[in-house]
Scaffold this active site. Structure first.
Site, PDB file in Angstrom:
ATOM      1  N   GLY A  98       0.824  -1.197   0.000  1.00  0.00           N
ATOM      2  CA  GLY A  98       0.000   0.000   0.000  1.00  0.00           C
ATOM      3  C   GLY A  98       0.859   1.247   0.000  1.00  0.00           C
TER       4      GLY A  98
ATOM      5  N   GLY B  11       6.587   0.815   2.417  1.00  0.00           N
ATOM      6  CA  GLY B  11       7.988   0.406   2.371  1.00  0.00           C
ATOM      7  C   GLY B  11       8.296  -0.446   1.155  1.00  0.00           C
ATOM      8  CE  LYS B  12       3.766   0.726  -3.581  1.00  0.00           C
ATOM      9  NZ  LYS B  12       3.465   1.765  -2.590  1.00  0.00           N
ATOM     10  CB  SER B  13       9.790   2.254  -3.235  1.00  0.00           C
ATOM     11  OG  SER B  13       8.650   2.451  -4.032  1.00  0.00           O
TER      12      SER B  13
ATOM     13  CB  THR C 218       6.010   4.164 -14.233  1.00  0.00           C
ATOM     14  OG1 THR C 218       5.559   4.075 -12.875  1.00  0.00           O
ATOM     15  CG2 THR C 218       6.741   2.904 -14.625  1.00  0.00           C
TER      16      THR C 218
ATOM     17  CG  ASP D   1       8.853   2.354  -7.428  1.00  0.00           C
ATOM     18  OD1 ASP D   1       7.628   2.221  -7.341  1.00  0.00           O
ATOM     19  OD2 ASP D   1       9.577   2.734  -6.483  1.00  0.00           O
TER      20      ASP D   1
ATOM     21  CD  GLU E  74      12.029  11.011 -14.678  1.00  0.00           C
ATOM     22  OE1 GLU E  74      11.459  11.827 -15.432  1.00  0.00           O
ATOM     23  OE2 GLU E  74      12.501  11.322 -13.574  1.00  0.00           O
TER      24      GLU E  74
ATOM     25  CG  HIS F  46      11.445   7.119  -3.919  1.00  0.00           C
ATOM     26  ND1 HIS F  46      10.945   5.894  -4.261  1.00  0.00           N
ATOM     27  CD2 HIS F  46      10.663   7.572  -2.901  1.00  0.00           C
ATOM     28  CE1 HIS F  46       9.915   5.606  -3.493  1.00  0.00           C
ATOM     29  NE2 HIS F  46       9.716   6.613  -2.669  1.00  0.00           N
TER      30      HIS F  46
END
Length: 184
Positions: free
Chosen positions: A9, A13-15, A33, A82, A64, A52
């Site tokens: 979500g 912390g997924k990235s 993206t 990502d 990108e 990031h």
């Protein structure tokens, strides 16, 4: 090599987890993206993008784009994409398909299948980050439902070909890699 799908979500912390999976590599192609550089981006998103970028190792190259298949096939290093959810929003915007569910499904199904094949064909690691569609707030708005349904389908397509599937929840990683794949 391996393809890992990392789901989670917002701010789960997924990235960071996806980056950690590839941190041992000196060179990584980081495919962002996000909206095109010329598009208006709100200050909070700009700040998160900078954060990031600053935490990535110096040898990582950022590209990108929303052309994920081309980015995968053009890389000579491990790839981190990502985020699949931002890619999906971009495709719906770019092709003006928010009001055309059948057209959106046809386009996204084709692009997701192409992405899945490309990710499997590469001789190096691929990590894909995506929002977990089950965590999205359900809405009466047709656009929100279209996005949630398409994202869930894309995630299932990518999960079916991934060698690893990780879910990040509240900063904790749950490895679903050995769980059975349910038919669609």
């Amino acid at each position: 090599m391996t393809t890992t799908l990392v789901l989670g979500g917002t701010r789960s912390g997924k990235s960071r987890h996806a980056e950690d999976l590839l941190r041992r590599h000196e060179r990584v192609t980081y495919v962002a993206t996000r909206p095109d550089p010329g598009e208006d981006v709100d200050p909070e998103l700009s700040s998160r993008i900078r954060m990031h970028q600053e935490r990535r190792p110096a040898g990582w190259r950022t590209e990108e784009t929303r052309d994920l298949t081309r980015a995968l096939l053009g890389s000579r290093n491990p790839v981190l994409i990502d985020c699949v959810g931002a890619w999906l929003r971009g495709q719906l915007d770019d092709h003006d398909l928010w009001e055309d569910p059948a057209g959106a499904k046809a386009l996204i199904d084709g692009l997701a299948d192409e992405l899945a094949v490309a990710a499997q064909a590469l001789p190096f690691e691929v990590v894909l980050v995506s929002e977990d569609a089950s965590g999205l707030t359900w809405s009466d708005e047709p656009r929100d439902r279209l996005f949630a349904h398409l994202l869930a389908d894309v995630n299932c397509r990518l999960s079916a070909v991934a060698t690893g599937v990780h879910v990040v929840l509240a900063g904790r990683v749950l490895d679903l890699s050995s769980a059975p794949v349910v038919g669609r």
